[in-house]
Scaffold this active site. Structure first.
Site: not given
Length: 187
Positions: A112-114, A116
């Site tokens: 997902c957003h990990a 980043w």
């Protein structure tokens, strides 16, 4: 239970605002294989999940970030959510911990957003990866080759888009853990 996974230990690094299923599902899948799983949080205290649209349960941490070392683990899992990776990507101890897995050639799985966190750790340049669509341009800007696929594996780095890809993510995480160190996994 898989004999190949017996004796292995995996860290799940997270803080408040992680997407609940992105911690609970990999943890359950790993445990079903006989893997010891430890939740690591910055302070070693309970962390509160985000459950799709609202705050979810609080998960107890097994260890504080300051009390762990890359040598304690065979792999690292980074759940997404919006708040969790945004906080961790600004935490230098978290970034150093993440970089250590790459330097040691150990599998890292991010969903997902990990990614980043991986961008700020400086470990995505030249890597084939996926993520939630909104992080795709950030990965491209950091030098990654971003693709829109359920799961991507690049030399021990496992990435997926969203909870709907969880089965593929967990299967590849378990496969990469069984394979062990990857010489192409580097910081």
């Amino acid at each position: 239970m898989s004999q190949a996974q017996s004796g292995k230990r995996v860290a799940i690094l997270a803080t408040d605002g992680f997407e609940e299923s992105e911690l609970s599902a990999p943890r359950a899948a790993l445990k079903s294989q006989g893997v010891e799983v430890q939740v690591v949080s910055p302070e070693g205290k309970g962390i509160r999940a985000w459950a799709e649209t609202d705050w979810g349960d609080t998960y107890e941490a097994d260890k504080a970030l300051s009390d762990v070392d890359v040598t304690d683990y065979h792999a690292l899992v980074l759940p997404g959510g919006l708040f969790n990776p945004d906080e961790l990507r600004l935490n230098e101890k978290a970034l150093a911990f993440v970089r250590g897995f790459f330097e040691a050639g150990k599998p890292v799985a991010a969903i997902c957003h990990a990614p980043w966190i991986l961008i700020n750790a400086g470990v995505v340049d030249g890597r084939k990866m996926t993520s939630v669509a909104s992080v795709g341009q950030d990965l491209k800007n950091a030098g990654a080759h971003w693709v829109d696929e359920p799961v991507v594996v690049d030399n021990g780095l496992v990435t997926s888009r969203t909870p709907k890809d969880m089965d593929a993510f967990n299967a590849k995480l378990i496969e990469e853990l069984a394979e062990g160190r990857h010489s192409g996994q580097h910081a």
